[in-house]
Design a protein around this motif. Structure first.
Motif, PDB file in Angstrom:
ATOM      1  N   UNK A   1      -1.137   2.856 -17.970  1.00 32.70           N
ATOM      2  CA  UNK A   1      -0.553   1.802 -17.134  1.00 32.70           C
ATOM      3  C   UNK A   1       0.372   2.465 -16.122  1.00 32.70           C
ATOM      4  N   UNK A   2       0.355   2.012 -14.898  1.00 35.65           N
ATOM      5  CA  UNK A   2       1.117   2.696 -13.856  1.00 35.65           C
ATOM      6  C   UNK A   2       2.504   2.068 -13.742  1.00 35.65           C
ATOM      7  N   UNK A   3       3.283   2.269 -14.808  1.00 38.02           N
ATOM      8  CA  UNK A   3       4.619   1.687 -14.894  1.00 38.02           C
ATOM      9  C   UNK A   3       5.677   2.792 -14.870  1.00 38.02           C
TER      10      UNK A   3
ATOM     11  N   UNK B   1       4.218   0.292 -10.442  1.00 37.87           N
ATOM     12  CA  UNK B   1       4.035   1.114  -9.260  1.00 37.87           C
ATOM     13  C   UNK B   1       2.615   0.962  -8.720  1.00 37.87           C
ATOM     14  N   UNK B   2       2.402   1.422  -7.494  1.00 42.16           N
ATOM     15  CA  UNK B   2       1.088   1.336  -6.857  1.00 42.16           C
ATOM     16  C   UNK B   2       0.499   2.739  -6.735  1.00 42.16           C
ATOM     17  N   UNK B   3      -0.617   3.014  -7.421  1.00 44.18           N
ATOM     18  CA  UNK B   3      -1.226   4.346  -7.344  1.00 44.18           C
ATOM     19  C   UNK B   3      -2.140   4.467  -6.122  1.00 44.18           C
ATOM     20  N   UNK B   4      -2.305   5.689  -5.668  1.00 37.72           N
ATOM     21  CA  UNK B   4      -3.200   5.931  -4.535  1.00 37.72           C
ATOM     22  C   UNK B   4      -4.042   7.158  -4.835  1.00 37.72           C
TER      23      UNK B   4
ATOM     24  N   UNK C   1      -0.228  10.019  -6.384  1.00 36.60           N
ATOM     25  CA  UNK C   1       0.711   9.460  -5.426  1.00 36.60           C
ATOM     26  C   UNK C   1       1.098   8.057  -5.848  1.00 36.60           C
ATOM     27  N   UNK C   2       2.386   7.726  -5.691  1.00 40.51           N
ATOM     28  CA  UNK C   2       2.895   6.435  -6.156  1.00 40.51           C
ATOM     29  C   UNK C   2       3.812   5.819  -5.107  1.00 40.51           C
ATOM     30  N   UNK C   3       3.585   4.538  -4.833  1.00 38.38           N
ATOM     31  CA  UNK C   3       4.499   3.768  -3.996  1.00 38.38           C
ATOM     32  C   UNK C   3       5.222   2.766  -4.870  1.00 38.38           C
ATOM     33  N   UNK C   4       6.454   2.446  -4.461  1.00 42.41           N
ATOM     34  CA  UNK C   4       7.268   1.542  -5.242  1.00 42.41           C
ATOM     35  C   UNK C   4       8.672   1.504  -4.704  1.00 42.41           C
ATOM     36  N   UNK C   5       9.625   1.014  -5.490  1.00 47.24           N
ATOM     37  CA  UNK C   5      11.004   0.892  -5.010  1.00 47.24           C
ATOM     38  C   UNK C   5      11.616   2.235  -4.647  1.00 47.24           C
ATOM     39  N   UNK C   6      12.574   2.191  -3.737  1.00 47.45           N
ATOM     40  CA  UNK C   6      13.314   3.383  -3.330  1.00 47.45           C
ATOM     41  C   UNK C   6      13.947   4.042  -4.555  1.00 47.45           C
TER      42      UNK C   6
END
Length: 396
Positions: free
Chosen positions: A309-311, A317-320, A333-338
């Motif tokens: 799970x991408x937590x 988080x958002x995987x790429x 690569x992961x996008x998410x909160x600062x």
């Protein structure tokens, strides 16, 4: 995930938090770009007091075995539009990457030490290319959003179309691409992220990114069929046979909802793909982002399971983009909160063992350098590098 609801939205949030206007930039220093203490600036290499780099975070002792403690994260490129698809060209010792917004491909000669690398245009018009890789013969393979196709550049300079349609319908916008060296097959994802004016061209009126029908993709000119009216087809993961070039949909939207990044384990026995886990009925929390794993049996993925799970710290988080190293660890690569965005590293068993904290979400990454131990990370308009005590597996 749709661009406005996905990684670009997280990037926009991060930029709004840290960016200064041109007028203020002349009088105010660049604000801190991570949560490390003391705050760091990316204007130059991190000061000596930062070693080991506090933004390289070990969550398991095994992660420290992959690190070289005497080097910091370095920013090696600024000023891009939206950087994607880094691929290391070993013989040329350059990094090839796409700028999906500016519709160009770049060549980056990495710096020997601190500071930025030498950047030049590799292809002036890339048709909004995204993912890039090399095949076993060293030929460049690229995904083009604008032409809705996957192409290969031959050694004589000619261009071969690997795939541009399935079942008689144009592809959506091929995103990420890899090669399986065991059989030379080409694998790519085909989400609809590039069906926009910014990264490609919109769908036909009433479809996808053009629901009101006000966006014109032809501008009154006669263009190839890829630019004509287009309604999105189902999102698949495709495999192109390395011998006869036959294209087949090996994984359906039910197998991997909203696929994006993909890669193989070092021995090509496991196939990984990022995607989502649909929420249960009446669950308002939305889909959860995950990484799927499949066993490779007779050249095809089977036995689907959730690899992880991408937590991170209770945030989905958002995987790429994803890549494996020679020990089988998965770097994503992961996008998410600062403060949480960057790169997450998982062991071959799916355990989160460490992360690299970056000022922006990371869309794509690859291993490069003469020894393949340099991790290059695309983060919006910037690129970062970290030297490691491990090496990348695969062709790029």
């Amino acid at each position: 995930m749709p661009p406005l609801a996905g990684r670009r939205a997280f990037l926009a949030t991060g930029l709004s938090m840290i960016a200064a206007s041109p007028a203020k930039a002349a009088t105010q220093p660049e604000p801190p770009s991570t949560l490390s203490a003391p705050p760091r600036s990316w204007d130059s290499q991190a000061p000596t007091g930062y070693l080991p780099d506090p933004d390289i975070i070990s969550l398991d002792p095994s992660f420290r075995d992959l690190l070289f403690p005497n080097t910091p994260i370095q920013r090696v490129l600024t000023g891009g539009g939206w950087l994607e698809g880094p691929a290391w060209l070993g013989e040329a010792r350059i990094l090839l990457l796409s700028d999906t917004i500016r519709s160009q491909q770049y060549r980056l000669i990495p710096p020997a030490g601190a500071g930025e690398g030498s950047l030049s245009v590799f292809r002036q018009e890339s048709y909004h290319s995204n993912g890039n890789t090399l095949d076993t013969q060293g030929r460049i393979i690229s995904c083009e959003h604008d032409m809705r196709r996957v192409i290969r550049w031959e050694h004589d300079g000619s261009c071969s179309v690997i795939a541009d349609s399935f079942n008689g319908k144009p592809l959506n916008s091929p995103n990420d691409v890899i090669v399986n060296p065991s059989d030379n097959s080409i694998w790519f994802t085909d989400p609809a992220y590039g069906d926009t004016l910014i990264e490609g061209h919109p769908d036909s009126p009433g479809n996808g990114a053009n629901p009101t029908g006000k966006l014109r993709w032809t501008l009154g000119t006669e263009l190839p069929v890829q630019f004509a009216g287009h309604a999105r087809q189902a999102v698949h993961i495709f495999r192109v046979d390395g011998q006869n070039g036959t294209i087949e949909a090996v994984l359906s939207p039910e197998d991997v909802p909203t696929p994006n990044g993909l890669c193989f384990s070092p021995d090509q026995k496991i196939f990984y793909a990022t995607g989502t886990l649909p929420p249960p009925t009446h669950d308002t929390r939305g889909p959860q982002h995950v990484i799927y794993a499949f066993d490779m049996i007779n050249g095809h993925p089977q036995n689907r399971r959730i690899f992880c799970p991408f937590m991170l710290e209770n945030h989905n988080m958002i995987p790429d983009g994803i890549r494996t190293d020679v020990f089988g660890n998965l770097w994503c690569g992961a996008s998410g909160p600062f403060g949480l965005a960057g790169v997450l590293c998982y062991s071959p068993t799916g355990k989160l063992i460490g992360r690299i904290r970056l000022p922006f979400g990371c869309s794509n990454l690859t291993f490069g350098g003469p020894k393949r131990n340099e991790l290059y990370m695309c983060c919006g308009s910037q690129m970062f590098r970290l030297l490691l005590e491990t090496q990348g597996a695969g062709l790029s």
